[in-house]
Design a protein around this motif. Structure first.
Motif, PDB file in Angstrom:
ATOM      1  N   GLY A  16      -2.191   0.795  -4.193  1.00 46.62           N
ATOM      2  CA  GLY A  16      -0.905   0.115  -4.107  1.00 46.62           C
ATOM      3  C   GLY A  16      -0.750  -0.914  -5.202  1.00 46.62           C
ATOM      4  O   GLY A  16      -1.279  -0.756  -6.308  1.00 46.62           O
ATOM      5  N   ASP A  17      -0.045  -1.996  -4.898  1.00 48.71           N
ATOM      6  CA  ASP A  17       0.180  -3.083  -5.849  1.00 48.71           C
ATOM      7  C   ASP A  17      -0.243  -4.407  -5.232  1.00 48.71           C
ATOM      8  O   ASP A  17      -0.157  -4.607  -4.010  1.00 48.71           O
ATOM      9  CB  ASP A  17       1.664  -3.161  -6.232  1.00 48.71           C
ATOM     10  N   TYR A  30       0.028  -1.352   7.728  1.00 46.63           N
ATOM     11  CA  TYR A  30       0.121   0.008   7.185  1.00 46.63           C
ATOM     12  C   TYR A  30      -0.399   0.961   8.252  1.00 46.63           C
ATOM     13  O   TYR A  30      -1.454   0.723   8.852  1.00 46.63           O
ATOM     14  CB  TYR A  30      -0.720   0.139   5.904  1.00 46.63           C
ATOM     15  N   ASP A  31       0.325   2.037   8.528  1.00 46.76           N
ATOM     16  CA  ASP A  31      -0.071   2.993   9.566  1.00 46.76           C
ATOM     17  C   ASP A  31      -1.310   3.776   9.132  1.00 46.76           C
ATOM     18  O   ASP A  31      -1.302   4.455   8.092  1.00 46.76           O
ATOM     19  CB  ASP A  31       1.068   3.969   9.856  1.00 46.76           C
ATOM     20  N   PHE A  32      -2.358   3.673   9.941  1.00 49.98           N
ATOM     21  CA  PHE A  32      -3.605   4.364   9.620  1.00 49.98           C
ATOM     22  C   PHE A  32      -4.453   4.417  10.889  1.00 49.98           C
ATOM     23  O   PHE A  32      -4.601   3.412  11.598  1.00 49.98           O
ATOM     24  CB  PHE A  32      -4.364   3.620   8.514  1.00 49.98           C
ATOM     25  N   ILE A  70     -12.256  -4.501  -5.569  1.00 50.25           N
ATOM     26  CA  ILE A  70     -10.829  -4.766  -5.383  1.00 50.25           C
ATOM     27  C   ILE A  70     -10.196  -5.023  -6.749  1.00 50.25           C
ATOM     28  O   ILE A  70     -10.675  -5.861  -7.526  1.00 50.25           O
ATOM     29  CB  ILE A  70     -10.588  -5.984  -4.469  1.00 50.25           C
ATOM     30  N   THR A  71      -9.146  -4.296  -7.049  1.00 48.58           N
ATOM     31  CA  THR A  71      -8.324  -4.551  -8.232  1.00 48.58           C
ATOM     32  C   THR A  71      -6.882  -4.734  -7.769  1.00 48.58           C
ATOM     33  O   THR A  71      -6.592  -4.675  -6.567  1.00 48.58           O
ATOM     34  CB  THR A  71      -8.401  -3.388  -9.233  1.00 48.58           C
ATOM     35  N   ASP A  72      -5.991  -4.945  -8.700  1.00 56.30           N
ATOM     36  CA  ASP A  72      -4.575  -5.078  -8.326  1.00 56.30           C
ATOM     37  C   ASP A  72      -4.063  -3.812  -7.651  1.00 56.30           C
ATOM     38  O   ASP A  72      -3.173  -3.877  -6.801  1.00 56.30           O
ATOM     39  CB  ASP A  72      -3.723  -5.377  -9.557  1.00 56.30           C
ATOM     40  N   VAL A 100       0.858  -1.185   0.000  1.00 60.76           N
ATOM     41  CA  VAL A 100       0.000   0.000   0.000  1.00 60.76           C
ATOM     42  C   VAL A 100       0.894   1.234   0.000  1.00 60.76           C
ATOM     43  O   VAL A 100       1.768   1.387   0.861  1.00 60.76           O
ATOM     44  CB  VAL A 100      -0.939   0.015   1.225  1.00 60.76           C
ATOM     45  N   TYR A 101       0.664   2.114  -0.981  1.00 60.16           N
ATOM     46  CA  TYR A 101       1.450   3.339  -1.080  1.00 60.16           C
ATOM     47  C   TYR A 101       0.785   4.487  -0.305  1.00 60.16           C
ATOM     48  O   TYR A 101       1.466   5.292   0.323  1.00 60.16           O
ATOM     49  CB  TYR A 101       1.624   3.741  -2.538  1.00 60.16           C
ATOM     50  N   TYR A 102      -0.549   4.529  -0.373  1.00 63.04           N
ATOM     51  CA  TYR A 102      -1.272   5.569   0.354  1.00 63.04           C
ATOM     52  C   TYR A 102      -2.754   5.207   0.389  1.00 63.04           C
ATOM     53  O   TYR A 102      -3.209   4.288  -0.299  1.00 63.04           O
ATOM     54  CB  TYR A 102      -1.072   6.952  -0.273  1.00 63.04           C
TER      55      TYR A 102
END
Length: 427
Positions: A71-72, A127-129, A94-96, A43-45
């Protein structure tokens, strides 16, 4: 960016996507059939779910809001947790590279401020959230005039206590509460600490911020009758029954002297000895109009009547439980000098009769704070809706009398102690 959007707006967009998804999967060969991917997600953001706000990045969101993970390899996620609460995944979203999900609506038991993504192989990626929770809401207190050493309960919401972030309560004057008896999301029971003598707001602080009480502890801003003059109120009323016949001044009061209504009540509410169950305050040349008193006039200049309440402390022993009749609370106009308001259907009043819901009411012998909105001064003595609305013209005098109400109960012997009759804003 912190998001706090209405849920129906989120799901309006989701519904459109769902229709699109149904269209795609209706093809015979299902070329876009969802399949779980191998490997781990990245996850990028996290951003807003709305494409028009795709550049609005988020570090937290409130419970129930929809967010979009970017993300990827996000199709490798089989479980998604916010803190220790599992989210519901819908593969249609949900996708890639994107994943739409609602933040769970349940409070975390142990907040870690992380998202946990679990794969088919049971690998966990974090992931920080932050799941954002409102600061404490403090709506009421069981006894606003409780003294040091006495146990009280405050009521509200989001009164959250964690091992790594304990709830704290600060009384007026900066005095901290040190002795807690119980804490839940909506109620906290504690002992009033020594030194809590000042009047003012109570502040409650949790991991998520600080909330100010909607009430004033030991409120003396607009005291009408405190029955001893120590809080700025009057020590006696003014009329045929000025309260002297029912006044008690011993060490059992909540805050000095008080009045005690004590008599046998008939089941129908109409046999009620006035001397034992009432007081009158009638404005005249020797007794000022109540609304002209400095505290009252200040409130009236700032607030509408619908934003004001009457409060008083009350005590009813279990052995003298209340089972019939209403407490009539009547504001009366300047020049009133008789008992006629008791039966005058053109004069609006409040009827307090909490015994109606169960057939019997007492406070267990403890002092409690009673709140009556001025908007509730809209009844006749029989409980019908009064055709006249309360206005400032009626705020000259005041009468209390346990009589009438229009509901039949059970004959009983009532003892009702009352102190600190005051006006306050709802805030």
């Amino acid at each position: 960016m912190i998001m706090n959007m209405k849920r129906y707006m989120n799901w309006l967009m989701v519904g459109v996507l769902a229709i699109t998804g149904l269209t795609v999967t209706s093809c015979k060969d299902e070329p876009d059939k969802y399949e779980i991917a191998d490997g781990k997600p990245t996850v990028y953001y996290v951003r807003s779910p709305f494409l028009s706000q795709k550049d609005s990045l988020m570090v937290g969101a409130y419970m129930g809001n929809t967010v979009c993970l970017v993300g990827d390899n996000l199709r490798s996620i089989t479980e998604l947790w916010f803190n220790d609460q599992q989210a519901v995944l819908n593969t249609s979203f949900i996708t890639d590279h994107t994943l739409l999900v609602d933040v769970p609506s349940e409070l975390p038991v142990v907040p870690t401020d992380k998202i946990y993504m679990i794969t088919q192989a049971k690998d966990t990626v974090t992931y920080d959230f932050s799941v954002l929770i409102p600061s404490p809401v403090v709506t009421s207190m069981s006894n606003e005039f409780a003294s040091a050493g006495q146990t009280v309960t405050i009521y509200g919401d989001y009164l959250l206590d964690y091992d790594n972030a304990h709830l704290s309560i600060t009384m007026p004057g900066g005095v901290e509460v040190t002795e807690f008896e119980s804490i839940s999301k909506t109620a906290v029971t504690f002992v009033i600490p020594n030194g809590a003598d000042e009047s003012g707001y109570v502040y409650v602080t949790s991991k998520y911020g600080t909330g100010k009480s909607k009430f004033y502890y030991k409120d003396d801003r607009c005291m009408l009758f405190d029955w001893d003059g120590t809080r700025g109120g009057m020590a006696l009323a003014h009329g045929w029954r000025d309260g002297s016949a029912v006044k008690v001044d011993d060490d059992t009061g909540v805050d000095g002297a008080f009045i005690r209504f004590h008599a046998a009540l008939a089941a129908d509410g109409w046999t009620a000895p006035e001397d034992d169950l009432s007081f009158n305050y009638w404005a005249d040349s020797s007794a000022p109009v109540l609304s002209t008193l400095s505290g009252f006039s200040t409130l009236l200049a700032k607030y509408a009547l619908t934003d004001l309440v009457m409060k008083f402390e009350c005590r009813i022993p279990a052995d003298y439980a209340w089972k019939s009749t209403a407490l009539q609370i009547i504001f009366c106009q300047n020049g009133t000098a008789s008992n006629s308001p008791y039966w005058d259907t053109a004069i609006p009043r409040a009827l307090w009769q909490p015994w109606l819901s169960s057939g019997s009411y007492d406070t267990g012998g403890q002092w409690i704070t009673v709140t009556v909105p001025l908007s509730n001064f809209n009844k006749t003595h029989t409980g019908e809706v009064c055709a006249t609305s309360i206005s400032e013209d009626y705020l000259a005098g005041l009468m209390f009398y346990v009589m009438g109400g229009g509901s039949t109960g059970e004959a009983c012997s009532l003892q009702m102690d009352i102190d600190n009759i005051r006006i306050a804003p709802t805030e």
